[in-house]
Motif scaffolding. Structure first.
Motif, PDB file in Angstrom:
ATOM      1  N   PRO A  41     -17.768  -5.696  -6.304  1.00 24.61           N
ATOM      2  CA  PRO A  41     -18.325  -4.607  -7.108  1.00 24.61           C
ATOM      3  C   PRO A  41     -19.827  -4.538  -6.839  1.00 24.61           C
ATOM      4  O   PRO A  41     -20.451  -5.581  -6.595  1.00 24.61           O
ATOM      5  N   ARG A  42     -20.403  -3.345  -6.849  1.00 22.91           N
ATOM      6  CA  ARG A  42     -21.851  -3.249  -6.647  1.00 22.91           C
ATOM      7  C   ARG A  42     -22.594  -3.903  -7.807  1.00 22.91           C
ATOM      8  O   ARG A  42     -23.651  -4.506  -7.637  1.00 22.91           O
ATOM      9  N   ARG A  43     -22.016  -3.771  -9.000  1.00 25.21           N
ATOM     10  CA  ARG A  43     -22.681  -4.335 -10.173  1.00 25.21           C
ATOM     11  C   ARG A  43     -22.510  -5.854 -10.161  1.00 25.21           C
ATOM     12  O   ARG A  43     -21.511  -6.373  -9.670  1.00 25.21           O
ATOM     13  N   GLU A  44     -23.517  -6.528 -10.684  1.00 24.16           N
ATOM     14  CA  GLU A  44     -23.484  -7.985 -10.659  1.00 24.16           C
ATOM     15  C   GLU A  44     -22.618  -8.534 -11.777  1.00 24.16           C
ATOM     16  O   GLU A  44     -22.913  -8.323 -12.956  1.00 24.16           O
ATOM     17  N   VAL A  45     -21.540  -9.219 -11.377  1.00 23.94           N
ATOM     18  CA  VAL A  45     -20.696  -9.942 -12.316  1.00 23.94           C
ATOM     19  C   VAL A  45     -20.189 -11.154 -11.541  1.00 23.94           C
ATOM     20  O   VAL A  45     -19.780 -11.023 -10.386  1.00 23.94           O
ATOM     21  N   ASP A  46     -20.288 -12.314 -12.150  1.00 21.91           N
ATOM     22  CA  ASP A  46     -19.933 -13.548 -11.438  1.00 21.91           C
ATOM     23  C   ASP A  46     -18.419 -13.710 -11.341  1.00 21.91           C
ATOM     24  O   ASP A  46     -17.846 -13.707 -10.250  1.00 21.91           O
ATOM     25  N   TYR A  47     -17.771 -13.769 -12.492  1.00 22.65           N
ATOM     26  CA  TYR A  47     -16.370 -14.194 -12.539  1.00 22.65           C
ATOM     27  C   TYR A  47     -15.456 -12.977 -12.621  1.00 22.65           C
ATOM     28  O   TYR A  47     -15.588 -12.165 -13.543  1.00 22.65           O
ATOM     29  N   ILE A  48     -14.550 -12.858 -11.657  1.00 21.00           N
ATOM     30  CA  ILE A  48     -13.703 -11.657 -11.567  1.00 21.00           C
ATOM     31  C   ILE A  48     -12.952 -11.389 -12.879  1.00 21.00           C
ATOM     32  O   ILE A  48     -12.784 -10.233 -13.281  1.00 21.00           O
ATOM     33  N   PHE A  49     -12.553 -12.454 -13.566  1.00 19.46           N
ATOM     34  CA  PHE A  49     -11.762 -12.237 -14.784  1.00 19.46           C
ATOM     35  C   PHE A  49     -12.631 -11.996 -16.016  1.00 19.46           C
ATOM     36  O   PHE A  49     -12.113 -11.915 -17.127  1.00 19.46           O
ATOM     37  N   ASP A  50     -13.937 -11.842 -15.795  1.00 15.12           N
ATOM     38  CA  ASP A  50     -14.821 -11.316 -16.843  1.00 15.12           C
ATOM     39  C   ASP A  50     -14.913  -9.794 -16.757  1.00 15.12           C
ATOM     40  O   ASP A  50     -15.509  -9.162 -17.634  1.00 15.12           O
ATOM     41  N   MET A  51     -14.365  -9.202 -15.692  1.00 13.85           N
ATOM     42  CA  MET A  51     -14.431  -7.739 -15.547  1.00 13.85           C
ATOM     43  C   MET A  51     -13.505  -7.086 -16.571  1.00 13.85           C
ATOM     44  O   MET A  51     -12.434  -7.616 -16.885  1.00 13.85           O
ATOM     45  N   GLU A  52     -13.953  -5.924 -17.064  1.00 17.15           N
ATOM     46  CA  GLU A  52     -13.103  -5.175 -17.994  1.00 17.15           C
ATOM     47  C   GLU A  52     -11.845  -4.715 -17.252  1.00 17.15           C
ATOM     48  O   GLU A  52     -11.859  -4.505 -16.040  1.00 17.15           O
ATOM     49  N   ASP A  53     -10.768  -4.484 -18.006  1.00 13.49           N
ATOM     50  CA  ASP A  53      -9.486  -4.133 -17.387  1.00 13.49           C
ATOM     51  C   ASP A  53      -9.599  -2.917 -16.456  1.00 13.49           C
ATOM     52  O   ASP A  53      -9.072  -2.927 -15.344  1.00 13.49           O
ATOM     53  N   ASP A  54     -10.287  -1.870 -16.931  1.00 17.54           N
ATOM     54  CA  ASP A  54     -10.388  -0.634 -16.140  1.00 17.54           C
ATOM     55  C   ASP A  54     -11.115  -0.871 -14.815  1.00 17.54           C
ATOM     56  O   ASP A  54     -10.705  -0.371 -13.769  1.00 17.54           O
ATOM     57  N   GLU A  55     -12.210  -1.611 -14.913  1.00 14.64           N
ATOM     58  CA  GLU A  55     -13.003  -1.875 -13.707  1.00 14.64           C
ATOM     59  C   GLU A  55     -12.195  -2.753 -12.738  1.00 14.64           C
ATOM     60  O   GLU A  55     -12.188  -2.508 -11.524  1.00 14.64           O
ATOM     61  N   LEU A  56     -11.510  -3.745 -13.283  1.00 13.70           N
ATOM     62  CA  LEU A  56     -10.703  -4.644 -12.452  1.00 13.70           C
ATOM     63  C   LEU A  56      -9.579  -3.866 -11.753  1.00 13.70           C
ATOM     64  O   LEU A  56      -9.295  -4.097 -10.571  1.00 13.70           O
ATOM     65  N   ALA A  57      -8.993  -2.919 -12.468  1.00 17.30           N
ATOM     66  CA  ALA A  57      -7.925  -2.104 -11.874  1.00 17.30           C
ATOM     67  C   ALA A  57      -8.489  -1.247 -10.734  1.00 17.30           C
ATOM     68  O   ALA A  57      -7.894  -1.176  -9.651  1.00 17.30           O
ATOM     69  N   ARG A  58      -9.657  -0.644 -10.953  1.00 10.13           N
ATOM     70  CA  ARG A  58     -10.270   0.172  -9.878  1.00 10.13           C
ATOM     71  C   ARG A  58     -10.647  -0.707  -8.690  1.00 10.13           C
ATOM     72  O   ARG A  58     -10.537  -0.304  -7.528  1.00 10.13           O
ATOM     73  N   PHE A  59     -11.120  -1.914  -8.990  1.00 12.46           N
ATOM     74  CA  PHE A  59     -11.506  -2.878  -7.947  1.00 12.46           C
ATOM     75  C   PHE A  59     -10.297  -3.191  -7.058  1.00 12.46           C
ATOM     76  O   PHE A  59     -10.369  -3.167  -5.831  1.00 12.46           O
ATOM     77  N   GLU A  60      -9.176  -3.446  -7.692  1.00  9.51           N
ATOM     78  CA  GLU A  60      -7.962  -3.802  -6.943  1.00  9.51           C
ATOM     79  C   GLU A  60      -7.453  -2.609  -6.122  1.00  9.51           C
ATOM     80  O   GLU A  60      -6.996  -2.777  -4.984  1.00  9.51           O
ATOM     81  N   VAL A  61      -7.549  -1.415  -6.687  1.00 13.98           N
ATOM     82  CA  VAL A  61      -7.109  -0.216  -5.946  1.00 13.98           C
ATOM     83  C   VAL A  61      -8.003  -0.008  -4.724  1.00 13.98           C
ATOM     84  O   VAL A  61      -7.523   0.330  -3.630  1.00 13.98           O
ATOM     85  N   PHE A  62      -9.311  -0.246  -4.895  1.00 10.47           N
ATOM     86  CA  PHE A  62     -10.228  -0.146  -3.756  1.00 10.47           C
ATOM     87  C   PHE A  62      -9.862  -1.209  -2.711  1.00 10.47           C
ATOM     88  O   PHE A  62      -9.780  -0.909  -1.508  1.00 10.47           O
ATOM     89  N   ALA A  63      -9.614  -2.440  -3.160  1.00 11.48           N
ATOM     90  CA  ALA A  63      -9.249  -3.521  -2.231  1.00 11.48           C
ATOM     91  C   ALA A  63      -7.964  -3.169  -1.475  1.00 11.48           C
ATOM     92  O   ALA A  63      -7.821  -3.481  -0.288  1.00 11.48           O
ATOM     93  N   LYS A  64      -7.042  -2.507  -2.166  1.00  8.73           N
ATOM     94  CA  LYS A  64      -5.793  -2.094  -1.510  1.00  8.73           C
ATOM     95  C   LYS A  64      -6.093  -1.148  -0.347  1.00  8.73           C
ATOM     96  O   LYS A  64      -5.543  -1.300   0.754  1.00  8.73           O
ATOM     97  N   LYS A  65      -6.983  -0.188  -0.568  1.00 10.54           N
ATOM     98  CA  LYS A  65      -7.325   0.768   0.502  1.00 10.54           C
ATOM     99  C   LYS A  65      -7.974   0.040   1.677  1.00 10.54           C
ATOM    100  O   LYS A  65      -7.737   0.367   2.841  1.00 10.54           O
ATOM    101  N   VAL A  66      -8.812  -0.945   1.369  1.00 12.97           N
ATOM    102  CA  VAL A  66      -9.452  -1.718   2.437  1.00 12.97           C
ATOM    103  C   VAL A  66      -8.389  -2.526   3.193  1.00 12.97           C
ATOM    104  O   VAL A  66      -8.411  -2.595   4.423  1.00 12.97           O
TER     105      VAL A  66
END
Ligand code: 5GP
Length: 131
Positions: A41-66
């Protein structure tokens, strides 16, 4: 700002594989195999499981495209996904083109590839991602 946030902001060079407003993907500097990519994520967050559900879901969808782009650029059995975060305190997903489970062993020796080869690998993935 941490090193990965600086990479996403373009303040530190990287081999860019994909990006959108929120997320950024680039080659791991010491890949396990050719095509080993980090997604952050561009925003600074250390631990992936500290991400909010919505952001984590978008992160995973982006990773899927990659991952789809990596598989197109580097034919493999599957693209493996791993989250460690033991070294760099900025959430990141490792995407690794696998020929076998051995490719996911983080205890394996890492590759150090010439800059031109790293650039060519990143360009290939970026081209597939942009299709
Ligand atoms: P982890 O935090 O998941 O245990 O490992 C961090 C990963 O980031 C390692 O695979 C390492 O090679 C990679 N890495 C560390 N620093 C840099 C950097 O400055 N640039 C890039 N492209 N990769 C890095």
């Amino acid at each position: 700002m941490g090193i990965f946030a600086k990479i996403a902001a373009g303040e530190i060079p990287s081999y860019k594989c994909a990006e959108n407003d929120e997320f950024y993907a680039f080659l791991d500097i010491n890949p396990l195999v050719k095509g080993h990519t980090l997604v952050i994520p561009r925003r600074e967050v250390d631990y992936i499981f500290d991400m909010e559900d919505d952001e984590l879901a978008r992160f995973e969808v982006f990773a899927k495209k990659v991952a789809v782009a990596i598989k197109a650029a580097f034919p493999c059995v599957k693209v493996g996904q791993a989250v460690l975060g033991l070294e760099v305190p900025h959430a990141h997903i490792h995407l690794i083109p696998m020929q076998s489970e051995k490719d996911m062993n983080f205890a394996n020796p890492k590759l150090s590839l010439p800059a031109e080869e790293m650039q060519a690998i990143a360009d290939k993935i970026y081209k597939e991602f942009s299709k």
